[in-house]
Write an enzyme that holds these catalytic residues in place. Structure first.
Site, PDB file in Angstrom:
ATOM      1  N   ASP A 141     -46.926 -34.790 -27.436  1.00 12.05           N
ATOM      2  CA  ASP A 141     -45.633 -35.321 -27.890  1.00 12.05           C
ATOM      3  C   ASP A 141     -45.160 -36.399 -26.924  1.00 12.05           C
ATOM      4  OD1 ASP A 141     -42.329 -33.924 -28.574  1.00 12.05           O
ATOM      5  OD2 ASP A 141     -43.436 -35.573 -29.506  1.00 12.05           O
ATOM      6  N   LYS A 144     -47.380 -42.242 -27.912  1.00 10.87           N
ATOM      7  CA  LYS A 144     -48.262 -42.074 -29.098  1.00 10.87           C
ATOM      8  C   LYS A 144     -49.566 -42.855 -28.910  1.00 10.87           C
ATOM      9  CE  LYS A 144     -44.642 -39.991 -30.010  1.00 10.87           C
ATOM     10  NZ  LYS A 144     -44.618 -38.600 -29.456  1.00 10.87           N
ATOM     11  N   ASP A 169     -47.491 -34.134 -32.458  1.00  9.95           N
ATOM     12  CA  ASP A 169     -46.274 -34.554 -33.142  1.00  9.95           C
ATOM     13  C   ASP A 169     -46.383 -36.047 -33.473  1.00  9.95           C
ATOM     14  OD1 ASP A 169     -42.721 -34.795 -32.355  1.00  9.95           O
ATOM     15  OD2 ASP A 169     -43.726 -34.335 -34.239  1.00  9.95           O
ATOM     16  N   ASN A 170     -45.634 -36.500 -34.473  1.00 11.19           N
ATOM     17  CA  ASN A 170     -45.431 -37.922 -34.747  1.00 11.19           C
ATOM     18  C   ASN A 170     -46.665 -38.721 -35.132  1.00 11.19           C
ATOM     19  OD1 ASN A 170     -43.697 -37.365 -31.864  1.00 11.19           O
ATOM     20  ND2 ASN A 170     -42.589 -37.748 -33.741  1.00 11.19           N
ATOM     21  N   GLU A 199     -37.754 -35.420 -37.190  1.00  7.91           N
ATOM     22  CA  GLU A 199     -36.645 -34.550 -36.768  1.00  7.91           C
ATOM     23  C   GLU A 199     -35.300 -35.106 -37.245  1.00  7.91           C
ATOM     24  OE1 GLU A 199     -39.068 -35.628 -34.765  1.00  7.91           O
ATOM     25  OE2 GLU A 199     -38.318 -36.619 -32.993  1.00  7.91           O
TER      26      GLU A 199
HETATM   27  O1  LIG Z   1     -41.706 -41.751 -28.326  1.00  4.72           O
HETATM   28  C1  LIG Z   1     -41.614 -40.564 -28.577  1.00  4.72           C
HETATM   29  N1  LIG Z   1     -41.965 -39.640 -27.671  1.00  4.72           N
HETATM   30  C2  LIG Z   1     -42.512 -40.051 -26.378  1.00  4.72           C
HETATM   31  C3  LIG Z   1     -41.408 -40.425 -25.361  1.00  4.72           C
HETATM   32  C4  LIG Z   1     -41.971 -40.958 -24.063  1.00  4.72           C
HETATM   33  C5  LIG Z   1     -42.976 -39.999 -23.451  1.00  4.72           C
HETATM   34  C6  LIG Z   1     -43.268 -40.362 -22.009  1.00  4.72           C
HETATM   35  N2  LIG Z   1     -44.133 -39.339 -21.438  1.00  4.72           N
HETATM   36  C7  LIG Z   1     -43.828 -38.042 -21.372  1.00  4.72           C
HETATM   37  C8  LIG Z   1     -44.851 -37.387 -20.727  1.00  4.72           C
HETATM   38  C9  LIG Z   1     -45.818 -38.342 -20.386  1.00  4.72           C
HETATM   39  C10 LIG Z   1     -47.044 -38.273 -19.694  1.00  4.72           C
HETATM   40  N3  LIG Z   1     -47.756 -39.417 -19.502  1.00  4.72           N
HETATM   41  C11 LIG Z   1     -47.286 -40.585 -19.973  1.00  4.72           C
HETATM   42  C12 LIG Z   1     -46.083 -40.717 -20.657  1.00  4.72           C
HETATM   43  C13 LIG Z   1     -45.348 -39.574 -20.851  1.00  4.72           C
HETATM   44  C14 LIG Z   1     -41.045 -40.128 -29.888  1.00  4.72           C
HETATM   45  C15 LIG Z   1     -40.369 -41.087 -30.664  1.00  4.72           C
HETATM   46  C16 LIG Z   1     -39.807 -40.709 -31.893  1.00  4.72           C
HETATM   47  C17 LIG Z   1     -39.093 -41.729 -32.728  1.00  4.72           C
HETATM   48  C18 LIG Z   1     -38.333 -42.716 -32.107  1.00  4.72           C
HETATM   49  C19 LIG Z   1     -37.674 -43.669 -32.878  1.00  4.72           C
HETATM   50  C20 LIG Z   1     -37.767 -43.618 -34.276  1.00  4.72           C
HETATM   51  F1  LIG Z   1     -37.113 -44.531 -35.016  1.00  4.72           F
HETATM   52  C21 LIG Z   1     -38.535 -42.632 -34.893  1.00  4.72           C
HETATM   53  C22 LIG Z   1     -39.198 -41.695 -34.118  1.00  4.72           C
HETATM   54  C23 LIG Z   1     -39.886 -39.388 -32.353  1.00  4.72           C
HETATM   55  C24 LIG Z   1     -40.567 -38.446 -31.577  1.00  4.72           C
HETATM   56  O2  LIG Z   1     -40.689 -37.148 -31.995  1.00  4.72           O
HETATM   57  C25 LIG Z   1     -41.159 -38.808 -30.359  1.00  4.72           C
HETATM   58  O3  LIG Z   1     -41.831 -37.843 -29.654  1.00  4.72           O
HETATM   59 MG   LIG Z   2     -42.129 -36.135 -30.919  1.00  7.33          MG
END
Ligand SMILES: O=C(NCCCCCn1ccc2cnccc21)c1cc(-c2ccc(F)cc2)cc(O)c1O
Ligand SMILES: [Mg+2]
Length: 214
Positions: A141, A144, A169-170, A199
């Site tokens: 998660d 992506k 997820d996603n 979500e």
């Molecule tokens: O971007 C998403 N998640 C990732 C966030 C950053 C993770 C950073 N990170 C964490 C651990 C880690 C380890 N290594 C490297 C990097 C690491 C996300 C976005 C949406 C979304 C957003 C806008 C929209 F319009 C629609 C949907 C929905 C979701 O459910 C999501 O999960």
């Molecule tokens: Mg997610």
């Protein structure tokens, strides 16, 4: 003075959830995000699918990539057997700081180890740092565009075995098309997707379930 969204989520938990009651923490975050402000927690619809996969796999070792505010961390940790080892990885220190407090409010701080840093840095170190041989369940998660490279990295580091389950997820929104393409065309994986929604919205989404078959 400006209060960040993650701080408002934490305040909603501290105001509306009962200490030591994981379900009330989950409910408080879902209420806040459906009634007040959208946030990228996995949410309750996909969360129920996550719960059913965790219960079915009944994992002794779990890796979560992407803690955010700890919503899915609390859902997973509350379903694990007492001997389980659960590592959650968060890149953003501000998110990690909030997640630690959300996990503690749920009374689950002894069930999960929150590690700060990037997956590509940490995955090669997990075996020696945490004494884990392989993961029974991995919940993806995080970034992506790193789902595929990190899955390959976990394979290379020998962290996955026959029977390991990856849940992503996603895969539709924001999307991980190269990951889906790779796992669907690979003979190593048996893949299945659970239809769901992004979500707190009506937008279509899938949770992508992967069983490693060899
Ligand atoms: O971007 C998403 N998640 C990732 C966030 C950053 C993770 C950073 N990170 C964490 C651990 C880690 C380890 N290594 C490297 C990097 C690491 C996300 C976005 C949406 C979304 C957003 C806008 C929209 F319009 C629609 C949907 C929905 C979701 O459910 C999501 O999960
Ligand atoms: Mg997610």
């Amino acid at each position: 003075q400006f209060v960040s969204l993650r701080q408002r989520i934490l305040s909603a938990v501290q105001k509306n959830a009962t200490r030591g009651d994981p379900r009330s923490v989950i409910r408080a975050i879902d209420q806040f995000c459906s009634q007040k402000e959208w946030a990228m927690n996995v949410g309750n619809e996909k969360g129920c699918i996550l719960d059913s996969v965790v219960s079915e796999v009944n994992p002794a070792t779990v890796l979560e990539l992407g803690t955010y505010c700890g919503y899915s961390t609390v859902r997973i940790a509350s379903l694990l057997p007492p001997y389980a080892k659960f590592i959650t990885l968060e890149f953003n220190p501000d998110f990690a700081a909030v997640a630690r407090q959300v996990i503690a409010w749920a009374g689950l701080e002894d069930k999960v180890q929150l590690v700060e840093g990037a997956s590509s840095d940490w995955i090669p170190k997990i075996k020696e740092q945490f004494g884990i041989k392989t993961f029974d369940l991995v919940f993806l998660d995080h970034w992506k565009e790193h789902y595929l490279s990190d899955t390959k990295l976990m394979e290379e580091c020998g962290l996955l075995r026959k029977g390991s389950v990856l849940l992503a997820d996603n895969v539709i929104c924001p999307g991980a098309p190269d990951y889906v393409e790779y796992v669907r065309s690979s003979p190593r994986y048996k893949s299945h997707y659970f239809r769901s929604h992004l979500e707190y919205t009506k937008a279509e989404e899938n949770l992508w379930y992967l069983g490693i078959i060899e």
